[in-house]
Design a protein around this motif. Structure first.
Motif, PDB file in Angstrom:
ATOM      1  N   LEU A 192      34.515  40.774  37.841  1.00  0.00           N
ATOM      2  CA  LEU A 192      33.758  41.365  38.951  1.00  0.00           C
ATOM      3  C   LEU A 192      33.636  40.387  40.117  1.00  0.00           C
ATOM      4  O   LEU A 192      33.746  40.782  41.275  1.00  0.00           O
ATOM      5  CB  LEU A 192      32.356  41.783  38.487  1.00  0.00           C
ATOM      6  CG  LEU A 192      32.250  43.108  37.765  1.00  0.00           C
ATOM      7  CD1 LEU A 192      30.852  43.293  37.197  1.00  0.00           C
ATOM      8  CD2 LEU A 192      32.602  44.265  38.675  1.00  0.00           C
ATOM      9  N   GLU A 193      33.396  39.119  39.815  1.00  0.00           N
ATOM     10  CA  GLU A 193      33.252  38.132  40.878  1.00  0.00           C
ATOM     11  C   GLU A 193      34.569  37.952  41.631  1.00  0.00           C
ATOM     12  O   GLU A 193      34.584  37.754  42.828  1.00  0.00           O
ATOM     13  CB  GLU A 193      32.779  36.790  40.293  1.00  0.00           C
ATOM     14  CG  GLU A 193      32.379  35.780  41.330  1.00  0.00           C
ATOM     15  CD  GLU A 193      31.262  36.255  42.264  1.00  0.00           C
ATOM     16  OE1 GLU A 193      31.360  35.957  43.472  1.00  0.00           O
ATOM     17  OE2 GLU A 193      30.306  36.910  41.810  1.00  0.00           O
ATOM     18  N   HIS A 194      35.662  38.088  40.899  1.00  0.00           N
ATOM     19  CA  HIS A 194      36.971  37.888  41.521  1.00  0.00           C
ATOM     20  C   HIS A 194      37.484  39.136  42.233  1.00  0.00           C
ATOM     21  O   HIS A 194      38.021  39.062  43.337  1.00  0.00           O
ATOM     22  CB  HIS A 194      37.975  37.442  40.458  1.00  0.00           C
ATOM     23  CG  HIS A 194      39.291  37.033  41.022  1.00  0.00           C
ATOM     24  ND1 HIS A 194      40.374  37.862  41.010  1.00  0.00           N
ATOM     25  CD2 HIS A 194      39.682  35.900  41.644  1.00  0.00           C
ATOM     26  CE1 HIS A 194      41.393  37.247  41.595  1.00  0.00           C
ATOM     27  NE2 HIS A 194      41.002  36.057  41.981  1.00  0.00           N
ATOM     28  N   HIS A 195      37.328  40.313  41.601  1.00  0.00           N
ATOM     29  CA  HIS A 195      37.926  41.549  42.121  1.00  0.00           C
ATOM     30  C   HIS A 195      36.934  42.513  42.781  1.00  0.00           C
ATOM     31  O   HIS A 195      37.348  43.355  43.563  1.00  0.00           O
ATOM     32  CB  HIS A 195      38.640  42.315  41.003  1.00  0.00           C
ATOM     33  CG  HIS A 195      39.751  41.569  40.367  1.00  0.00           C
ATOM     34  ND1 HIS A 195      40.952  41.338  40.985  1.00  0.00           N
ATOM     35  CD2 HIS A 195      39.851  40.984  39.142  1.00  0.00           C
ATOM     36  CE1 HIS A 195      41.750  40.660  40.176  1.00  0.00           C
ATOM     37  NE2 HIS A 195      41.093  40.425  39.055  1.00  0.00           N
ATOM     38  N   GLU A 196      35.681  42.478  42.382  1.00  0.00           N
ATOM     39  CA  GLU A 196      34.609  43.379  42.839  1.00  0.00           C
ATOM     40  C   GLU A 196      34.718  44.796  42.272  1.00  0.00           C
ATOM     41  O   GLU A 196      33.715  45.401  41.945  1.00  0.00           O
ATOM     42  CB  GLU A 196      34.532  43.460  44.371  1.00  0.00           C
ATOM     43  CG  GLU A 196      34.115  42.172  45.018  1.00  0.00           C
ATOM     44  CD  GLU A 196      33.985  42.281  46.517  1.00  0.00           C
ATOM     45  OE1 GLU A 196      32.979  41.826  47.034  1.00  0.00           O
ATOM     46  OE2 GLU A 196      34.904  42.833  47.155  1.00  0.00           O
ATOM     47  N   LEU A 197      35.914  45.326  42.154  1.00  0.00           N
ATOM     48  CA  LEU A 197      36.130  46.681  41.639  1.00  0.00           C
ATOM     49  C   LEU A 197      37.108  46.573  40.473  1.00  0.00           C
ATOM     50  O   LEU A 197      38.237  46.128  40.658  1.00  0.00           O
ATOM     51  CB  LEU A 197      36.702  47.586  42.729  1.00  0.00           C
ATOM     52  CG  LEU A 197      36.922  49.043  42.365  1.00  0.00           C
ATOM     53  CD1 LEU A 197      35.582  49.750  42.117  1.00  0.00           C
ATOM     54  CD2 LEU A 197      37.692  49.761  43.460  1.00  0.00           C
ATOM     55  N   ILE A 198      36.642  46.934  39.267  1.00  0.00           N
ATOM     56  CA  ILE A 198      37.495  46.779  38.083  1.00  0.00           C
ATOM     57  C   ILE A 198      37.435  48.022  37.202  1.00  0.00           C
ATOM     58  O   ILE A 198      36.525  48.839  37.322  1.00  0.00           O
ATOM     59  CB  ILE A 198      37.089  45.543  37.236  1.00  0.00           C
ATOM     60  CG1 ILE A 198      35.662  45.687  36.689  1.00  0.00           C
ATOM     61  CG2 ILE A 198      37.250  44.258  38.027  1.00  0.00           C
ATOM     62  CD1 ILE A 198      35.274  44.626  35.679  1.00  0.00           C
ATOM     63  N   LYS A 199      38.428  48.113  36.324  1.00  0.00           N
ATOM     64  CA  LYS A 199      38.427  49.139  35.288  1.00  0.00           C
ATOM     65  C   LYS A 199      38.273  48.434  33.946  1.00  0.00           C
ATOM     66  O   LYS A 199      38.869  47.382  33.710  1.00  0.00           O
ATOM     67  CB  LYS A 199      39.743  49.922  35.287  1.00  0.00           C
ATOM     68  CG  LYS A 199      39.870  50.908  36.419  1.00  0.00           C
ATOM     69  CD  LYS A 199      41.142  51.716  36.279  1.00  0.00           C
ATOM     70  CE  LYS A 199      41.243  52.781  37.341  1.00  0.00           C
ATOM     71  NZ  LYS A 199      42.506  53.531  37.227  1.00  0.00           N
ATOM     72  N   ILE A 200      37.479  49.051  33.066  1.00  0.00           N
ATOM     73  CA  ILE A 200      37.234  48.519  31.729  1.00  0.00           C
ATOM     74  C   ILE A 200      37.589  49.609  30.731  1.00  0.00           C
ATOM     75  O   ILE A 200      37.055  50.716  30.790  1.00  0.00           O
ATOM     76  CB  ILE A 200      35.756  48.113  31.561  1.00  0.00           C
ATOM     77  CG1 ILE A 200      35.370  47.091  32.630  1.00  0.00           C
ATOM     78  CG2 ILE A 200      35.506  47.584  30.161  1.00  0.00           C
ATOM     79  CD1 ILE A 200      33.887  46.875  32.766  1.00  0.00           C
ATOM     80  N   LYS A 201      38.468  49.293  29.792  1.00  0.00           N
ATOM     81  CA  LYS A 201      38.901  50.250  28.772  1.00  0.00           C
ATOM     82  C   LYS A 201      38.027  50.074  27.526  1.00  0.00           C
ATOM     83  O   LYS A 201      37.918  48.971  26.999  1.00  0.00           O
ATOM     84  CB  LYS A 201      40.371  49.993  28.433  1.00  0.00           C
ATOM     85  CG  LYS A 201      40.973  50.994  27.516  1.00  0.00           C
ATOM     86  CD  LYS A 201      41.472  52.179  28.289  1.00  0.00           C
ATOM     87  CE  LYS A 201      42.321  53.038  27.373  1.00  0.00           C
ATOM     88  NZ  LYS A 201      42.806  54.193  28.032  1.00  0.00           N
TER      89      LYS A 201
END
Length: 97
Positions: A41-50
């Protein structure tokens, strides 16, 4: 943190081509997984989690725990994939008003 429907739609559009960056394993939601989510989150801000959990209620409980522990915003759930947003300390992404 609150996001408007317009901002959620914007984030959904940005999340569409993304691949999951965190995949929960057989041990479920552990401290190590939460640490990886924080880093992502700190690196990308928007993520997907499976989350490969078969039980729908258990999967929803895991989603709720992730949102609560990371202070993120649940943008969308698609099948077994959670789309999560949290601005970084120095935001890279500009949300519409």
């Amino acid at each position: 943190m609150q996001v408007t429907n317009k901002q959620k739609q914007f984030l959904k559009g940005l999340a569409h081509p993304l691949k999951p960056v965190v995949l929960l394993g057989g041990n479920g939601l552990t401290e190590g997984v939460l640490a990886e989510i924080e880093i992502a989150l700190e690196h990308h801000e928007l993520i997907k989690i499976k989350v490969p959990e078969e039980d729908r209620e258990m999967r929803q409980a895991i989603y709720d725990a992730i949102v609560r522990e990371t202070a993120g915003v649940q943008v969308q759930v698609i099948g077994k994939t959670l789309v999560l947003y949290r601005p970084a300390r120095e935001p890279k992404m500009k949300l519409p008003k």
